[in-house]
Enzyme design. Structure first.
Site: not given
Length: 434
Positions: A252, A286-288, A325, A355-356, A384
């Site tokens: 986190g 648990e770093p990511g 993101r 197309c958004e 991510y």
């Protein structure tokens, strides 16, 4: 008073060289874009190594084992590099388990997290000899026990607890509060009674307790509250005579998306040492994001510049299917040109071809004059980014490249539309005309 996590005073993995070109490890990014096309993700091996080793040093006083949260980036080349540095993996699916093993990670160095493990995934984990399964509900504990009994295995299970701590981060990545789906409540004796059930189950070996309160946390106070609550529960269980060999502290730790600078883990490590040193528990981390986010960029090229009635649109060849993101979280990523093209000439939205209306990479950014073909770098996309990509609008997601010792290595080519079409079948359809 909140204690912020600082940025280390060392050079970023991506920087301007003497020719004002944005480079990584001496290699200009424009050379990578010219070779592999765009959009393309580029990772710095040196940056990932520095970040992982920095985290390792920070938790060394408590002999912590680091398991990389591979939901942040599950590309095999990235996983293999972290494995060579001594890292294990934190997984949340059977697919991630298969990827970890394919990258050379030993199964007993893998922790299986997540609230919805299927029966097939539990069997897969037990057969391969997984190191730890973090259970998150009584129903899951019962399922693990039944499957282990059926297979004549003993499952290593830790109990993930919910300590009701607000991490102060985005609501979609907050996992520490009671109104989220994660963990077992520590109110009353809910968690304690379930842990006693683990201890008494002949098909389970209790591995300890786990906690994870969310992602992109840049304040030490929520960590202190969560870890203190976890420690208190662990001591109570141990004092009651139950074995609690291991505490999994999750991940986190956040990153600086404004400057894309490396994260300084010193204060986090000091907090962990102050709380846990001498307490008699082995610790896991648990770093990511903090390992890979600022060690990756997404290169994209301008297709068109469109002047609207009240704003400028820079239309690029990357889109929300490559980097979700900004659309999903309203996330901010610094965006810059690969070469220095002059001062800002005003605000612009950097948007993709999907197309958004929500297909954007940045809104109201100060940008210089740009033309078709100019290349941009979207910073801090190592986490991510590619892992959340899709082929929405039948677009092929960006390829991935890693720079090692000044040389670019293709980790994953982009899939062509023919690749996707060849994966599908058309059933026989009778003549439907009337």
């Amino acid at each position: 008073m909140a204690t912020p996590l600082g940025a280390a005073a060392i050079m970023c993995a991506f920087h301007r060289d003497d020719n004002k070109q944005l480079s990584v490890d001496g290699l200009p990014l424009i050379a990578i874009a010219n070779r592999y096309g765009s959009p393309v993700y580029v990772y710095s091996a040196a940056g990932i190594i520095d970040a992982f080793n920095s985290f390792q040093r920070a938790v060394a006083p408590v002999n912590g084992k680091v398991h990389f949260a591979m939901k942040a980036n599950s590309t095999l080349g990235v996983l293999a590099l972290i494995g060579k540095l001594g890292g294990g993996m934190d997984i949340v699916s059977g697919g991630e388990l298969a990827r970890a093993i394919a990258a050379g990670i030993k199964p007993d160095d893998v922790v299986f997290s997540g609230v919805g493990k299927t029966s097939d995934e539990i069997r897969q984990a037990l057969v391969c000899g997984i190191g730890q399964i973090n259970a998150e509900s009584p129903a899951e504990v019962a399922a693990i026990s039944a499957i282990a009994a059926e297979m004549n295995y003993v499952a290593p299970v830790a109990l993930r607890v919910n300590v009701d701590v607000d991490p102060g981060t985005h609501a979609k990545i907050s996992t520490g509060q009671r109104d989220t789906k994660f963990g077992i409540s520590t109110d009353g004796r809910v968690a304690s009674d379930l842990y006693q059930q683990l201890v008494n189950d002949p098909h389970i070996v209790p591995a300890g307790l786990a906690v994870h309160i969310g992602s992109q946390i840049r304040d030490l106070v929520p960590f202190e509250h969560a870890y203190s609550a976890l420690l208190a529960l662990a001591i109570d269980l141990r004092d009651a005579g139950f074995p609690v060999p291991h505490l999994d502290l999750g991940g986190g730790v956040g990153v600086d998306y404004n400057t894309a600078s490396p994260t300084d883990f010193t204060e986090y490590g000091a907090l962990v040492e102050r709380l846990f040193a001498g307490q008699g528990f082995s610790l896991g981390f648990e770093p990511g994001r903090s390992i890979v986010a600022n060690n990756g960029v997404l290169i994209t090229r301008v297709i068109y510049v469109k002047q609207g009635d009240n704003k400028r649109f820079i239309i690029v060849d990357a889109a929300m299917n490559d980097l979700l993101r900004p659309t999903l979280y309203g996330a901010h990523h610094a965006i810059c040109t690969l070469d220095e093209t002059g001062i800002s000439t005003g605000k612009a939205d950097i948007v993709g071809p999907v197309c958004e209306t929500g297909d954007y990479l940045g809104l109201d950014y100060d940008m210089p004059d740009l033309s078709a073909g100019d290349a941009l770098a979207i910073l801090s996309t190592g986490a991510y980014g590619a892992v959340m990509a899709s082929n929405y609008n039948s677009r092929s997601p960006a390829a991935e490249v890693m720079v090692i010792d000044g040389e670019a290595h293709l980790l994953r080519p982009t899939r062509t539309i023919d690749d996707y079409i060849n994966d599908e079948t058309i059933p026989h359809i009778a003549n439907m005309s009337s």
